[in-house]
Design a protein around this motif. Structure first.
Motif, PDB file in Angstrom:
ATOM      1  N   VAL A 447       0.892  -1.264  -0.137  1.00 15.87           N
ATOM      2  CA  VAL A 447       0.105  -0.033  -0.045  1.00 15.87           C
ATOM      3  C   VAL A 447       0.796   1.303   0.032  1.00 15.87           C
ATOM      4  O   VAL A 447       0.562   2.183  -0.651  1.00 15.87           O
ATOM      5  CB  VAL A 447      -0.993  -0.102   1.263  1.00 15.87           C
ATOM      6  CG1 VAL A 447      -1.714   1.411   1.382  1.00 15.87           C
ATOM      7  CG2 VAL A 447      -1.661  -1.267   1.233  1.00 15.87           C
ATOM      8  N   LEU A 448       2.155   1.092   0.546  1.00 18.84           N
ATOM      9  CA  LEU A 448       2.932   2.402   0.750  1.00 18.84           C
ATOM     10  C   LEU A 448       3.359   2.572  -0.785  1.00 18.84           C
ATOM     11  O   LEU A 448       3.730   3.659  -1.020  1.00 18.84           O
ATOM     12  CB  LEU A 448       4.106   2.242   1.687  1.00 18.84           C
ATOM     13  CG  LEU A 448       3.382   2.016   3.279  1.00 18.84           C
ATOM     14  CD1 LEU A 448       4.470   1.802   4.315  1.00 18.84           C
ATOM     15  CD2 LEU A 448       3.060   3.593   3.657  1.00 18.84           C
ATOM     16  N   LEU A 449       3.912   1.462  -1.284  1.00 18.50           N
ATOM     17  CA  LEU A 449       4.394   1.663  -2.556  1.00 18.50           C
ATOM     18  C   LEU A 449       3.361   2.288  -3.528  1.00 18.50           C
ATOM     19  O   LEU A 449       3.714   3.038  -4.382  1.00 18.50           O
ATOM     20  CB  LEU A 449       4.781   0.249  -3.208  1.00 18.50           C
ATOM     21  CG  LEU A 449       6.229  -0.277  -2.522  1.00 18.50           C
ATOM     22  CD1 LEU A 449       6.579  -1.488  -2.748  1.00 18.50           C
ATOM     23  CD2 LEU A 449       7.290   0.748  -2.820  1.00 18.50           C
ATOM     24  N   GLN A 450       2.071   1.786  -3.493  1.00 21.23           N
ATOM     25  CA  GLN A 450       0.899   2.483  -4.251  1.00 21.23           C
ATOM     26  C   GLN A 450       0.862   3.962  -4.023  1.00 21.23           C
ATOM     27  O   GLN A 450       0.658   4.736  -5.129  1.00 21.23           O
ATOM     28  CB  GLN A 450      -0.154   1.504  -3.890  1.00 21.23           C
ATOM     29  CG  GLN A 450      -1.251   1.937  -4.745  1.00 21.23           C
ATOM     30  CD  GLN A 450      -1.215   1.790  -6.214  1.00 21.23           C
ATOM     31  OE1 GLN A 450      -0.886   0.471  -6.538  1.00 21.23           O
ATOM     32  NE2 GLN A 450      -1.926   2.603  -7.138  1.00 21.23           N
ATOM     33  N   LYS A 462       5.386  12.432   2.933  1.00 20.64           N
ATOM     34  CA  LYS A 462       5.230  11.558   4.050  1.00 20.64           C
ATOM     35  C   LYS A 462       5.056  10.110   3.789  1.00 20.64           C
ATOM     36  O   LYS A 462       5.859   9.157   4.619  1.00 20.64           O
ATOM     37  CB  LYS A 462       3.823  11.828   4.611  1.00 20.64           C
ATOM     38  CG  LYS A 462       3.746  13.386   5.155  1.00 20.64           C
ATOM     39  CD  LYS A 462       4.561  13.613   6.288  1.00 20.64           C
ATOM     40  CE  LYS A 462       4.437  14.780   6.674  1.00 20.64           C
ATOM     41  NZ  LYS A 462       5.578  15.180   8.004  1.00 20.64           N
ATOM     42  N   ASP A 463       5.119   9.557   2.587  1.00 19.82           N
ATOM     43  CA  ASP A 463       5.003   8.111   2.357  1.00 19.82           C
ATOM     44  C   ASP A 463       6.349   7.630   2.057  1.00 19.82           C
ATOM     45  O   ASP A 463       7.017   6.618   2.632  1.00 19.82           O
ATOM     46  CB  ASP A 463       4.165   7.873   0.837  1.00 19.82           C
ATOM     47  CG  ASP A 463       4.197   6.510   0.726  1.00 19.82           C
ATOM     48  OD1 ASP A 463       3.944   5.523   1.496  1.00 19.82           O
ATOM     49  OD2 ASP A 463       4.311   6.143  -0.681  1.00 19.82           O
ATOM     50  N   LEU A 464       7.353   8.574   1.657  1.00 20.19           N
ATOM     51  CA  LEU A 464       8.857   8.210   1.492  1.00 20.19           C
ATOM     52  C   LEU A 464       9.333   8.321   3.059  1.00 20.19           C
ATOM     53  O   LEU A 464      10.483   7.604   3.257  1.00 20.19           O
ATOM     54  CB  LEU A 464       9.338   9.466   0.722  1.00 20.19           C
ATOM     55  CG  LEU A 464       9.235   9.112  -1.020  1.00 20.19           C
ATOM     56  CD1 LEU A 464       9.796  10.363  -1.413  1.00 20.19           C
ATOM     57  CD2 LEU A 464       9.564   7.949  -1.500  1.00 20.19           C
ATOM     58  N   GLU A 465       8.965   9.139   3.827  1.00 22.04           N
ATOM     59  CA  GLU A 465       9.510   9.036   5.140  1.00 22.04           C
ATOM     60  C   GLU A 465       9.042   7.826   5.794  1.00 22.04           C
ATOM     61  O   GLU A 465      10.119   7.274   6.773  1.00 22.04           O
ATOM     62  CB  GLU A 465       8.835  10.201   5.906  1.00 22.04           C
ATOM     63  CG  GLU A 465       9.349  11.670   5.575  1.00 22.04           C
ATOM     64  CD  GLU A 465       8.558  12.668   6.592  1.00 22.04           C
ATOM     65  OE1 GLU A 465       8.070  12.425   7.514  1.00 22.04           O
ATOM     66  OE2 GLU A 465       8.930  13.909   6.350  1.00 22.04           O
ATOM     67  N   VAL A 466       8.080   7.342   5.471  1.00 22.50           N
ATOM     68  CA  VAL A 466       7.473   5.934   6.314  1.00 22.50           C
ATOM     69  C   VAL A 466       8.414   4.726   5.504  1.00 22.50           C
ATOM     70  O   VAL A 466       8.838   3.952   6.393  1.00 22.50           O
ATOM     71  CB  VAL A 466       6.070   5.637   5.993  1.00 22.50           C
ATOM     72  CG1 VAL A 466       5.644   4.333   6.706  1.00 22.50           C
ATOM     73  CG2 VAL A 466       5.181   6.701   6.669  1.00 22.50           C
ATOM     74  N   LEU A 467       8.484   4.743   4.458  1.00 23.73           N
ATOM     75  CA  LEU A 467       9.115   3.884   3.552  1.00 23.73           C
ATOM     76  C   LEU A 467      10.965   3.868   4.098  1.00 23.73           C
ATOM     77  O   LEU A 467      11.423   2.962   4.295  1.00 23.73           O
ATOM     78  CB  LEU A 467       8.952   3.983   2.252  1.00 23.73           C
ATOM     79  CG  LEU A 467       7.740   3.623   1.561  1.00 23.73           C
ATOM     80  CD1 LEU A 467       7.672   4.032   0.163  1.00 23.73           C
ATOM     81  CD2 LEU A 467       7.576   2.090   1.565  1.00 23.73           C
ATOM     82  N   ALA A 468      11.374   5.261   4.269  1.00 21.71           N
ATOM     83  CA  ALA A 468      12.668   5.346   4.612  1.00 21.71           C
ATOM     84  C   ALA A 468      12.801   4.585   6.092  1.00 21.71           C
ATOM     85  O   ALA A 468      13.878   4.045   6.499  1.00 21.71           O
ATOM     86  CB  ALA A 468      12.797   6.689   4.685  1.00 21.71           C
ATOM     87  N   GLU A 469      11.913   5.009   6.993  1.00 18.56           N
ATOM     88  CA  GLU A 469      12.027   4.550   8.323  1.00 18.56           C
ATOM     89  C   GLU A 469      11.954   2.908   8.433  1.00 18.56           C
ATOM     90  O   GLU A 469      12.691   2.220   9.314  1.00 18.56           O
ATOM     91  CB  GLU A 469      10.753   5.217   8.980  1.00 18.56           C
ATOM     92  CG  GLU A 469      10.943   4.578  10.841  1.00 18.56           C
ATOM     93  CD  GLU A 469      12.180   5.334  11.329  1.00 18.56           C
ATOM     94  OE1 GLU A 469      12.642   4.485  12.385  1.00 18.56           O
ATOM     95  OE2 GLU A 469      12.623   6.118  10.892  1.00 18.56           O
ATOM     96  N   ILE A 470      10.858   2.330   7.586  1.00 23.81           N
ATOM     97  CA  ILE A 470      11.043   0.870   7.387  1.00 23.81           C
ATOM     98  C   ILE A 470      12.301   0.277   6.889  1.00 23.81           C
ATOM     99  O   ILE A 470      12.666  -0.608   7.444  1.00 23.81           O
ATOM    100  CB  ILE A 470       9.882   0.409   6.417  1.00 23.81           C
ATOM    101  CG1 ILE A 470       8.542   0.841   7.139  1.00 23.81           C
ATOM    102  CG2 ILE A 470       9.743  -0.943   6.252  1.00 23.81           C
ATOM    103  CD1 ILE A 470       7.376   0.561   6.201  1.00 23.81           C
TER     104      ILE A 470
END
Length: 848
Positions: A447-450, A462-470
């Protein structure tokens, strides 16, 4: 009625008058009954009193004849008046037949029943409180009566009963609450008004603590708040305001947990007033109860998140919802990431299906029939399951929260601000509870990639921040191969080595050849390389995303993560890309970012020098993938100052098919060379001898270009390259001492450059010096040493000005020209230049 029947102790005249259709005659009969009962009271004859009341009830009040029923009602009221304070002993027998008449079809009869009950209650006063529930139930029916006279009579009785309750301290609130909870769901506006008025009265009584029973009636109050009548809505709003004030004053006695779900339901209604009021209550509950509200976080988020996307028409609701969201987020702390005691078995959560996201929330708080509220994000979420009271301290359950966030993020119709809030929640949870959140990464990752395809830049950030944190979280590093579903993506930090073609791919992805986690890729955790693979896969399937947002996404990732790791991993992945067109386009995009982005300044400096093993390994890794695009490979060589290799590559371009796209890329490279990023390269053009292949490479590009603006630009730049002989700073002739044998006063030996002596003992070069410079030098010679320095002779003025100091002049030796420089000062011993022309004992020129 049978006239022959015995109604003793009632006389036949009383019986006849009670059955009369005229009210006056019935009233006379009632007075007779009152006198009779008083006598029985005086005699303490309870048997006769009961007999009279039973006769009036059974034979008259419950009779089939309407006039008899009217007579029975007035007779019962007369008995109550006669009994006085003793009427409390017979209240049940007096009240029940009267209440039965409340349901009579005749409105006049209902009015007389109301009048009779008023007289009974007025006499009994506090003694009626044990019968309050039946009286309240009857009054609630009369409050909705269509006849205005009946309604007026019921209002008088209602006020009397309220006065009695207010004055008494024996009111049975516990017994009354179930009835109140039942009647509060009435849809009749008059019944609702009646209910609200009674709640206001009970709330005003100091001895009655209605706040303890607020969970029983709160849902009904919100139902009444949605009434169409403005007056009723206003009354209900006042009641809820009073309860909220009491809640703030006595938070320790409030049952927050029991009311949380009720507020969640009404926060999702379409009525603005109900939604705003419920949201205000929810805000106060979160601030007052604190972590007690954590078990209901999933339900609260279901209600609050959609409100964040409201426009200015619902600005008040949006602002309150935002406060609720922020307050709830602050309740999540790092302590929530600690193992549960006892340790709970958390099943891996699957991603929500569209059917789950479209399901409805069901269930009403406190058993109310109208307490359900639709929601599109509730299936499988324990919104209405209170946390166990025995569980202490409160434990944060992430399953429901993550599912709600996942559903909202998957819904393409959701507003931008809601999506941003969801991503902020995910980022906050990964920061505060990384260990627990790592269990949900598999369901969130797609979902984050989508979401990277979202139209809003803020959402993508914000999505990139979450993905970067993951990708960088230590909790995401798998300790064993079975810790994650899918292949082991762990990457070692060993030295750079070329990928082995025979190794099996660890991740299967369409468009890749044996894709694997290269040992050369510096990475943060097991999700980093997986993220890079899926990101490139998305760019491959959505070329528009790559064109419009590709550079933006990669630049932001370079800020959030390690830029070297990103380029390293992408280069490894592209090396095995089967779609060569995409690989070339992607390499071109990465190269443009590398050369132009301010975020990659340090990485460019690292590649420019190649001083460390890491930088050299990075160059090797990039070079292999950059070979997908010939022009970007040359630009990488320019960046890393491998000019000879760049020249060799350009020589090979003659074997390639020169297309419009190819020439366009060469054109862009020429434009890049003129940018500040290649300032050092342009300065190196001054040192021709040290960088001959740089000039050759640039000339090679020039030869590739057609006669275009880029051709003219590069051509003008190359025209500025200086002649290497003009920039010579050293000469094999190091000493000037031998010159003295040519400049001794009075002695004029032959000059090495002149085959014969000049007139007057002065050497003059055999070579003919053209122009006015030679004439100026000869005039200075003839003037002799006595001529004033700096003063021109008439001959000089006639023949033209002498050349300025340092001006080159040309002489010929045979057929070969040579360069001369004019000087009027004495020769310095340190001068590296060779003497060329001797005039009057002073060297006036050197050969360059």
């Amino acid at each position: 009625m049978n006239p022959e029947k015995d109604f003793a102790p009632l006389t036949p005249n009383i019986v006849r008058a009670l059955n009369d259709k005229l009210y006056e005659k019935r009233k006379v009969a009632a007075l007779e009954i009152e006198k009779l009962v008083r006598e029985f009271v005086a005699q303490n004859n309870t048997v006769q009193i009961k007999h009279v009341i039973q006769t009036l009830s059974q034979e008259f009040a419950l009779s089939q004849h309407p006039h008899s029923r009217k007579g029975g009602l007035i007779g019962l009221a007369a008995c109550s008046i006669a009994l006085g304070k003793d009427s409390g002993l017979y209240l049940k027998e007096l009240i029940e037949p009267v209440l039965t008449c409340f349901s009579d079809a005749d409105s006049r009869l209902r009015y007389y029943a109301c009048e009779a009950l008023y007289n009974i209650v007025k006499v009994a006063r506090g003694a009626v409180l044990p019968h309050f529930n039946v009286l309240f139930d009857g009054l609630s029916k009369l409050a909705a009566d269509p006849d205005p006279n009946v309604k007026s009579g019921s209002e008088l009785l209602d006020r009397l009963l309220k006065d009695i309750v207010t004055e008494s301290n024996k009111f049975d609130l516990v017994g009354f609450i179930p009835l109140l909870r039942e009647r509060i769901y009435s849809n009749n506006q008059y019944a609702r008004q009646f209910i609200i008025s009674w709640i206001l009265v009970l709330e005003s009584v100091p001895d009655i603590n209605l706040l303890d029973y607020l969970p029983e009636i709160l849902d009904g109050l919100f139902q009444i708040l949605g009434d169409n009548g403005k007056e009723i809505r206003k009354m209900c709003e006042v009641v809820l305001g009073e309860f909220l004030k009491e809640t703030k004053k006595n938070p320790s006695s409030v049952k927050f947990a029991e009311m949380a779900n009720i507020l969640v339901i009404h926060c999702q209604t379409t009525d603005d007033l109900i939604q705003l009021t419920a949201m205000c209550w929810l805000r106060e509950f979160i601030q007052l109860a604190g972590r007690v509200m954590l078990p209901y976080s999933s339900g609260i988020l279901t209600a609050v998140l959609p409100c964040l996307a409201y426009d200015d028409r619902k600005r008040n609701i949006k602002e309150v919802a935002n406060v609720c969201n922020q307050s709830l987020m602050k309740l999540v702390t790092p302590e929530d990431d600690e193992p549960d005691e006892p340790r709970l078995v958390v099943q891996k959560q699957a991603g929500p299906s569209p059917k789950d996201c479209a399901a409805t929330q069901e269930g009403a708080a406190s058993g109310g029939p109208d307490g359900s509220c639709d929601s599109s994000f509730s299936s499988g979420i324990s919104v209405f399951t209170p946390a166990s009271a025995e569980r202490a301290p409160v434990t944060l359950h992430l399953d429901g929260i993550v599912q709600v966030l996942n559903c909202h993020l998957s819904d393409t119709a959701i507003g931008m601000m809601t999506r941003i809030a969801v991503l902020k929640w995910l980022y906050h949870l990964y920061i505060k509870t990384p260990r627990k959140m790592s269990r949900h990464t598999d369901s969130l990752f797609p979902v984050l990639l989508q979401t990277l395809s979202d139209e809003s830049d803020e959402v993508i950030l914000k999505d990139l921040e979450v993905l970067a944190e993951i990708a960088s979280s230590p909790a995401g590093q798998a300790d064993d191969p079975g810790a994650l579903d899918g292949p082991d993506l762990r990457v070692s930090h060993s030295e750079l080595q070329a990928p082995t073609p025979g190794r099996a791919g660890l991740l299967n992805m369409p468009g890749t050849k044996g894709l694997e986690c290269s040992p050369s890729t510096p990475t943060m955790n097991s999700y980093f390389y997986k993220f890079m693979i899926n990101l490139l896969k998305r760019f491959s399937s959505e070329r528009k995303l790559l064109e419009v947002r590709g550079a933006f996404i990669i630049r932001q990732l370079c800020l959030l993560l390690h830029a070297e790791s990103i380029f390293h991993s992408m280069a490894d992945i592209l090396l095995r890309e089967e779609d060569l067109t995409f690989a070339s386009t992607m390499v071109h995009t990465l190269n443009t970012i590398l050369l132009t982005s301010t975020e990659l300044f340090q990485l460019r400096n690292q590649l420019k020098d190649l001083k460390t093993p890491e930088s050299r390994n990075l160059f090797c890794c990039l070079y292999r993938s950059w070979c997908h695009n010939p022009v970007t490979t040359v630009s990488l060589c320019f960046l890393t100052q491998n000019y000879r290799h760049a020249y060799d590559l350009i020589q090979k371009f003659g074997d390639l098919e020169v297309t419009v796209d190819f020439l366009t890329e060469v054109d862009k490279l020429v434009q890049l060379i003129e940018c500040p990023i290649f300032t050092y390269l342009r300065l190196q053009l001054l040192d021709v001898k040290s960088h001959p292949y740089l000039i050759k490479a640039l000339y090679g590009l020039l030869m590739l270009l057609p006669q275009s603006s880029a051709f003219q630009l590069l051509s003008h730049r190359l025209q500025c390259v200086p002649n290497p002989e003009l920039l010579q700073t050293e000469s094999p002739w190091k000493q000037a001492e031998p010159l003295r044998r040519f400049t001794l006063n009075g002695a004029h030996p032959a000059c090495t450059r002149c085959p014969r002596r000049c007139e007057g003992g002065t050497q003059v070069a055999e070579s003919r010096l053209p122009g006015h410079r030679l004439r100026g030098a000869a005039a200075a010679l003839r003037a002799g040493p006595e001529a004033a320095p700096g003063r021109e002779t008439p001959a000089e003025r006639a023949r033209g000005p002498p050349g300025p100091e340092g001006t080159p002049l040309t002489a010929w030796h045979g057929d070969r020209p040579s360069e001369w420089a004019v000087s009027t000062g004495p020769l310095q011993a340190s001068s590296p230049r060779r003497p060329g022309l001797c005039l009057g004992g002073r060297v006036v020129g050197w050969r360059c």
